[in-house]
Design a protein around this motif. Structure first.
Motif, PDB file in Angstrom:
ATOM      1  N   ALA A  99      70.777 -65.974 -77.103  1.00 54.94           N
ATOM      2  CA  ALA A  99      70.498 -65.452 -75.764  1.00 54.94           C
ATOM      3  C   ALA A  99      69.280 -64.526 -75.744  1.00 54.94           C
ATOM      4  O   ALA A  99      68.455 -64.611 -74.827  1.00 54.94           O
ATOM      5  CB  ALA A  99      71.728 -64.721 -75.217  1.00 54.94           C
ATOM      6  N   GLU A 100      69.146 -63.660 -76.748  1.00 53.90           N
ATOM      7  CA  GLU A 100      67.999 -62.749 -76.764  1.00 53.90           C
ATOM      8  C   GLU A 100      66.685 -63.513 -76.911  1.00 53.90           C
ATOM      9  O   GLU A 100      65.726 -63.256 -76.189  1.00 53.90           O
ATOM     10  CB  GLU A 100      68.118 -61.735 -77.911  1.00 53.90           C
ATOM     11  N   LYS A 101      66.652 -64.440 -77.841  1.00 49.48           N
ATOM     12  CA  LYS A 101      65.422 -65.223 -78.050  1.00 49.48           C
ATOM     13  C   LYS A 101      65.087 -66.023 -76.798  1.00 49.48           C
ATOM     14  O   LYS A 101      63.921 -66.138 -76.427  1.00 49.48           O
ATOM     15  CB  LYS A 101      65.574 -66.152 -79.248  1.00 49.48           C
ATOM     16  N   ARG A 102      66.095 -66.574 -76.166  1.00 52.17           N
ATOM     17  CA  ARG A 102      65.868 -67.335 -74.939  1.00 52.17           C
ATOM     18  C   ARG A 102      65.288 -66.460 -73.849  1.00 52.17           C
ATOM     19  O   ARG A 102      64.353 -66.839 -73.139  1.00 52.17           O
ATOM     20  CB  ARG A 102      67.189 -67.960 -74.487  1.00 52.17           C
ATOM     21  N   ARG A 103      65.809 -65.251 -73.719  1.00 53.60           N
ATOM     22  CA  ARG A 103      65.317 -64.302 -72.720  1.00 53.60           C
ATOM     23  C   ARG A 103      63.865 -63.922 -73.016  1.00 53.60           C
ATOM     24  O   ARG A 103      63.023 -63.868 -72.118  1.00 53.60           O
ATOM     25  CB  ARG A 103      66.222 -63.069 -72.700  1.00 53.60           C
ATOM     26  N   VAL A 104      63.547 -63.696 -74.288  1.00 55.94           N
ATOM     27  CA  VAL A 104      62.178 -63.352 -74.681  1.00 55.94           C
ATOM     28  C   VAL A 104      61.250 -64.529 -74.422  1.00 55.94           C
ATOM     29  O   VAL A 104      60.148 -64.355 -73.876  1.00 55.94           O
ATOM     30  CB  VAL A 104      62.127 -62.910 -76.164  1.00 55.94           C
ATOM     31  N   LEU A 105      61.669 -65.727 -74.780  1.00 50.18           N
ATOM     32  CA  LEU A 105      60.830 -66.906 -74.566  1.00 50.18           C
ATOM     33  C   LEU A 105      60.557 -67.112 -73.079  1.00 50.18           C
ATOM     34  O   LEU A 105      59.428 -67.435 -72.688  1.00 50.18           O
ATOM     35  CB  LEU A 105      61.492 -68.153 -75.166  1.00 50.18           C
ATOM     36  N   ALA A 106      61.548 -66.885 -72.244  1.00 44.89           N
ATOM     37  CA  ALA A 106      61.347 -67.031 -70.795  1.00 44.89           C
ATOM     38  C   ALA A 106      60.322 -66.017 -70.287  1.00 44.89           C
ATOM     39  O   ALA A 106      59.449 -66.362 -69.480  1.00 44.89           O
ATOM     40  CB  ALA A 106      62.678 -66.857 -70.062  1.00 44.89           C
ATOM     41  N   GLN A 107      60.414 -64.777 -70.765  1.00 45.42           N
ATOM     42  CA  GLN A 107      59.449 -63.761 -70.346  1.00 45.42           C
ATOM     43  C   GLN A 107      58.042 -64.111 -70.818  1.00 45.42           C
ATOM     44  O   GLN A 107      57.071 -63.994 -70.057  1.00 45.42           O
ATOM     45  CB  GLN A 107      59.839 -62.386 -70.902  1.00 45.42           C
ATOM     46  N   LEU A 108      57.937 -64.534 -72.064  1.00 47.94           N
ATOM     47  CA  LEU A 108      56.628 -64.889 -72.612  1.00 47.94           C
ATOM     48  C   LEU A 108      56.047 -66.105 -71.906  1.00 47.94           C
ATOM     49  O   LEU A 108      54.842 -66.155 -71.628  1.00 47.94           O
ATOM     50  CB  LEU A 108      56.733 -65.133 -74.120  1.00 47.94           C
ATOM     51  N   SER A 109      56.880 -67.082 -71.604  1.00 48.87           N
ATOM     52  CA  SER A 109      56.410 -68.309 -70.942  1.00 48.87           C
ATOM     53  C   SER A 109      55.850 -68.021 -69.558  1.00 48.87           C
ATOM     54  O   SER A 109      54.925 -68.689 -69.107  1.00 48.87           O
ATOM     55  CB  SER A 109      57.557 -69.320 -70.834  1.00 48.87           C
ATOM     56  N   ALA A 110      56.425 -67.034 -68.893  1.00 44.96           N
ATOM     57  CA  ALA A 110      55.988 -66.691 -67.539  1.00 44.96           C
ATOM     58  C   ALA A 110      54.842 -65.677 -67.521  1.00 44.96           C
ATOM     59  O   ALA A 110      54.281 -65.401 -66.469  1.00 44.96           O
ATOM     60  CB  ALA A 110      57.167 -66.128 -66.749  1.00 44.96           C
ATOM     61  N   SER A 111      54.481 -65.179 -68.676  1.00 45.85           N
ATOM     62  CA  SER A 111      53.504 -64.097 -68.756  1.00 45.85           C
ATOM     63  C   SER A 111      52.063 -64.594 -68.862  1.00 45.85           C
ATOM     64  O   SER A 111      51.782 -65.586 -69.530  1.00 45.85           O
ATOM     65  CB  SER A 111      53.813 -63.229 -69.987  1.00 45.85           C
ATOM     66  N   ASP A 112      51.168 -63.840 -68.251  1.00 50.18           N
ATOM     67  CA  ASP A 112      49.736 -64.100 -68.401  1.00 50.18           C
ATOM     68  C   ASP A 112      49.226 -63.594 -69.744  1.00 50.18           C
ATOM     69  O   ASP A 112      48.072 -63.841 -70.099  1.00 50.18           O
ATOM     70  CB  ASP A 112      48.949 -63.416 -67.274  1.00 50.18           C
ATOM     71  N   LEU A 113      50.058 -62.879 -70.489  1.00 52.76           N
ATOM     72  CA  LEU A 113      49.652 -62.384 -71.803  1.00 52.76           C
ATOM     73  C   LEU A 113      49.565 -63.506 -72.835  1.00 52.76           C
ATOM     74  O   LEU A 113      48.918 -63.349 -73.864  1.00 52.76           O
ATOM     75  CB  LEU A 113      50.635 -61.313 -72.295  1.00 52.76           C
ATOM     76  N   ILE A 114      50.230 -64.609 -72.545  1.00 54.46           N
ATOM     77  CA  ILE A 114      50.167 -65.774 -73.431  1.00 54.46           C
ATOM     78  C   ILE A 114      49.142 -66.725 -72.832  1.00 54.46           C
ATOM     79  O   ILE A 114      49.357 -67.269 -71.741  1.00 54.46           O
ATOM     80  CB  ILE A 114      51.544 -66.475 -73.554  1.00 54.46           C
ATOM     81  N   PRO A 115      48.017 -66.939 -73.529  1.00 55.77           N
ATOM     82  CA  PRO A 115      46.968 -67.806 -72.978  1.00 55.77           C
ATOM     83  C   PRO A 115      47.443 -69.253 -72.825  1.00 55.77           C
ATOM     84  O   PRO A 115      48.336 -69.708 -73.543  1.00 55.77           O
ATOM     85  CB  PRO A 115      45.832 -67.719 -74.002  1.00 55.77           C
ATOM     86  N   GLU A 116      46.837 -69.948 -71.896  1.00 57.71           N
ATOM     87  CA  GLU A 116      47.221 -71.342 -71.628  1.00 57.71           C
ATOM     88  C   GLU A 116      47.121 -72.212 -72.874  1.00 57.71           C
ATOM     89  O   GLU A 116      47.940 -73.098 -73.065  1.00 57.71           O
ATOM     90  CB  GLU A 116      46.380 -71.922 -70.489  1.00 57.71           C
TER      91      GLU A 116
END
Length: 188
Positions: A99-116
């Motif tokens: 659950a924690e990793k999934r929550r982190v991945l969702a935040q990262l996936s939606a973030s502009d901090l992760i380049p396309e």
């Protein structure tokens, strides 16, 4: 002379980042991550020169873990339905266990901090599952929609399924299978 990197420390940083980002969001401070990892603050930057480097690596590592879990045994499944069921049950089981990793991945996936280009690398690595979803969806009600739309529907369906699996672990397998049946009918 450059400092020798220790894989145990690197993993401690990754693990600490997962805990803190899941709890506090992407704004979690590097000092707090270092403290959680039980290392000096400056040591974090020996492994990850910037916080963005840490976040990008975290995204790729979690994404790779999901893909490895889904792909394990994938080639043994024969036919689209069996392959989709395999992908679905492995994915939702991983999400319910992590659950924690999934929550982190969702935040990262939606973030502009992760380049396309980093997101594209994760997407490309999941090509077996992505292609399968697109192939199945191309035969049903979503056939005239963009492939990304079908993918987004599957991801939303999976997130909801995982949430309910976590809430009711005794029925997790039943929930996953019921959701798969609904998803299969929606895609076909």
């Amino acid at each position: 002379m450059a400092r020798q990197k220790n894989e145990g420390r690197r993993q401690a940083i990754i693990d600490a980042a997962i805990v803190l980002i899941a709890r506090e969001g992407l704004g979690a401070a590097t000092a707090a991550i270092a403290k959680e990892a039980n290392i000096p603050n400056g040591s974090l930057f020996t492994y990850f020169p910037t916080k963005n480097d840490l976040l990008n690596q975290l995204y790729l590592e979690i994404k790779s873990e999901v893909i490895e879990s889904v792909d394990e045994g994938f080639s043994d499944a024969i036919g689209e339905r069996a392959q989709m069921l395999h992908m679905w049950t492995r994915w939702t089981a991983w999400g319910a266990r992590n659950a924690e990793k999934r929550r982190v991945l969702a935040q990262l996936s939606a973030s502009d901090l992760i380049p396309e280009e980093v997101k594209l690398a994760g997407y490309t690595a999941a090509n077996r599952s992505v292609n399968l979803v697109q192939q199945v969806a191309s035969q049903g009600a979503l056939r005239d929609q963009a492939p990304a739309f079908a993918g987004a529907i599957v991801e939303s369906f999976a997130a909801t399924t995982m949430d309910f699996m976590i809430r009711d672990p005794a029925r997790a397998d039943e929930i996953s299978l019921s959701a798969f049946e609904a998803l299969w009918k929606a895609l076909r």
